[in-house]
Design a protein around this motif. Sequence first.
Motif, PDB file in Angstrom:
ATOM      1  N   GLY A 119     -19.074 -19.423  15.587  1.00  0.00           N
ATOM      2  CA  GLY A 119     -19.035 -19.096  17.011  1.00  0.00           C
ATOM      3  C   GLY A 119     -19.905 -19.957  17.903  1.00  0.00           C
ATOM      4  O   GLY A 119     -20.016 -19.687  19.091  1.00  0.00           O
ATOM      5  N   LYS A 120     -20.529 -20.985  17.350  1.00  0.00           N
ATOM      6  CA  LYS A 120     -21.387 -21.858  18.148  1.00  0.00           C
ATOM      7  C   LYS A 120     -20.884 -23.291  18.075  1.00  0.00           C
ATOM      8  O   LYS A 120     -20.349 -23.725  17.060  1.00  0.00           O
ATOM      9  CB  LYS A 120     -22.835 -21.799  17.662  1.00  0.00           C
ATOM     10  N   VAL A 121     -21.115 -24.035  19.148  1.00  0.00           N
ATOM     11  CA  VAL A 121     -20.774 -25.460  19.166  1.00  0.00           C
ATOM     12  C   VAL A 121     -21.796 -26.186  18.297  1.00  0.00           C
ATOM     13  O   VAL A 121     -23.008 -26.037  18.487  1.00  0.00           O
ATOM     14  CB  VAL A 121     -20.789 -26.021  20.611  1.00  0.00           C
ATOM     15  N   VAL A 122     -21.292 -26.968  17.339  1.00  0.00           N
ATOM     16  CA  VAL A 122     -22.192 -27.727  16.459  1.00  0.00           C
ATOM     17  C   VAL A 122     -22.011 -29.233  16.623  1.00  0.00           C
ATOM     18  O   VAL A 122     -22.750 -30.017  16.038  1.00  0.00           O
ATOM     19  CB  VAL A 122     -22.024 -27.333  14.976  1.00  0.00           C
ATOM     20  N   GLY A 123     -21.027 -29.620  17.426  1.00  0.00           N
ATOM     21  CA  GLY A 123     -20.808 -31.036  17.673  1.00  0.00           C
ATOM     22  C   GLY A 123     -19.762 -31.237  18.741  1.00  0.00           C
ATOM     23  O   GLY A 123     -19.025 -30.311  19.092  1.00  0.00           O
ATOM     24  N   PHE A 124     -19.734 -32.448  19.273  1.00  0.00           N
ATOM     25  CA  PHE A 124     -18.755 -32.759  20.310  1.00  0.00           C
ATOM     26  C   PHE A 124     -18.542 -34.254  20.405  1.00  0.00           C
ATOM     27  O   PHE A 124     -19.374 -35.048  19.953  1.00  0.00           O
ATOM     28  CB  PHE A 124     -19.190 -32.199  21.667  1.00  0.00           C
ATOM     29  N   VAL A 125     -17.427 -34.613  21.003  1.00  0.00           N
ATOM     30  CA  VAL A 125     -17.119 -35.992  21.341  1.00  0.00           C
ATOM     31  C   VAL A 125     -16.457 -35.966  22.713  1.00  0.00           C
ATOM     32  O   VAL A 125     -15.707 -35.038  23.033  1.00  0.00           O
ATOM     33  CB  VAL A 125     -16.224 -36.672  20.271  1.00  0.00           C
ATOM     34  N   SER A 126     -16.762 -36.966  23.541  1.00  0.00           N
ATOM     35  CA  SER A 126     -16.121 -37.046  24.854  1.00  0.00           C
ATOM     36  C   SER A 126     -15.672 -38.479  25.108  1.00  0.00           C
ATOM     37  O   SER A 126     -16.258 -39.431  24.596  1.00  0.00           O
ATOM     38  CB  SER A 126     -17.070 -36.582  25.970  1.00  0.00           C
TER      39      SER A 126
ATOM     40  N   VAL B  67     -23.083 -27.684  24.605  1.00  0.00           N
ATOM     41  CA  VAL B  67     -22.856 -29.132  24.553  1.00  0.00           C
ATOM     42  C   VAL B  67     -24.029 -29.851  25.220  1.00  0.00           C
ATOM     43  O   VAL B  67     -24.558 -30.832  24.687  1.00  0.00           O
ATOM     44  CB  VAL B  67     -21.511 -29.513  25.211  1.00  0.00           C
ATOM     45  N   ALA B  68     -24.457 -29.363  26.378  1.00  0.00           N
ATOM     46  CA  ALA B  68     -25.591 -29.976  27.089  1.00  0.00           C
ATOM     47  C   ALA B  68     -26.854 -29.916  26.227  1.00  0.00           C
ATOM     48  O   ALA B  68     -27.613 -30.894  26.164  1.00  0.00           O
ATOM     49  CB  ALA B  68     -25.818 -29.283  28.429  1.00  0.00           C
ATOM     50  N   GLN B  69     -27.080 -28.808  25.560  1.00  0.00           N
ATOM     51  CA  GLN B  69     -28.256 -28.675  24.691  1.00  0.00           C
ATOM     52  C   GLN B  69     -28.196 -29.660  23.524  1.00  0.00           C
ATOM     53  O   GLN B  69     -29.198 -30.289  23.184  1.00  0.00           O
ATOM     54  CB  GLN B  69     -28.371 -27.238  24.165  1.00  0.00           C
ATOM     55  N   ILE B  70     -27.015 -29.786  22.922  1.00  0.00           N
ATOM     56  CA  ILE B  70     -26.862 -30.744  21.826  1.00  0.00           C
ATOM     57  C   ILE B  70     -27.115 -32.158  22.340  1.00  0.00           C
ATOM     58  O   ILE B  70     -27.803 -32.948  21.692  1.00  0.00           O
ATOM     59  CB  ILE B  70     -25.469 -30.620  21.174  1.00  0.00           C
TER      60      ILE B  70
ATOM     61  N   THR C  70     -14.826 -30.149  21.059  1.00  0.00           N
ATOM     62  CA  THR C  70     -15.991 -29.516  20.453  1.00  0.00           C
ATOM     63  C   THR C  70     -15.664 -29.000  19.057  1.00  0.00           C
ATOM     64  O   THR C  70     -14.539 -28.599  18.774  1.00  0.00           O
ATOM     65  CB  THR C  70     -16.489 -28.333  21.323  1.00  0.00           C
ATOM     66  N   ALA C  71     -16.663 -29.045  18.191  1.00  0.00           N
ATOM     67  CA  ALA C  71     -16.559 -28.477  16.845  1.00  0.00           C
ATOM     68  C   ALA C  71     -17.409 -27.215  16.814  1.00  0.00           C
ATOM     69  O   ALA C  71     -18.531 -27.205  17.334  1.00  0.00           O
ATOM     70  CB  ALA C  71     -17.052 -29.479  15.806  1.00  0.00           C
ATOM     71  N   HIS C  72     -16.865 -26.156  16.213  1.00  0.00           N
ATOM     72  CA  HIS C  72     -17.551 -24.866  16.181  1.00  0.00           C
ATOM     73  C   HIS C  72     -17.799 -24.416  14.746  1.00  0.00           C
ATOM     74  O   HIS C  72     -16.998 -24.689  13.857  1.00  0.00           O
ATOM     75  CB  HIS C  72     -16.702 -23.801  16.887  1.00  0.00           C
ATOM     76  N   ARG C  73     -18.893 -23.710  14.581  1.00  0.00           N
ATOM     77  CA  ARG C  73     -19.193 -23.045  13.311  1.00  0.00           C
ATOM     78  C   ARG C  73     -19.894 -21.738  13.651  1.00  0.00           C
ATOM     79  O   ARG C  73     -20.863 -21.742  14.414  1.00  0.00           O
ATOM     80  CB  ARG C  73     -20.088 -23.923  12.431  1.00  0.00           C
TER      81      ARG C  73
END
Length: 129
Positions: free
Chosen positions: A52-59, A9-12, A47-50
């Motif tokens: 096995g990896k996080v590809v998006g998020f909302v907070s 998430v931090a990287q995105i 978080t949204a995953h594809r």
Amino acid sequence: HTNEELRQVAQIHMTQLDLGFLSTLGEKTLILMYQTISKWENSCLVTAHRDGKVVGFVSGTLNINSLYKQFILRDFFGWIGALAPKLSPKNIWRIIEVVLYPSKQDSGPGIPKAELLTLAVTDNAKGTG
């Protein structure tokens, strides 16, 4: 969320929201921020995953002022350690502006102080539903 999900998430955040001030504070600071958002009952990190990896998020949060207090209460020394290398007079002023921003908002009586904080997806996930 796991530590690895928070790191992703931090990287995105740093790549997709790279023009914002928070991105300049680095991965460790963002991980602490999203960890608090994820764990506090009055905020959320989805978080949204594809594959096995996080590809998006909302907070978001129900109360930004209370969330700032949670940052300090939950890991004061972690914040000091994460922010110390990034502190400069300019960054100190920008941190103060971020913290004071909610107090400048007049939402009126009875209107919740809920706020969408961040929303981002990776380049390869954009437009894929």
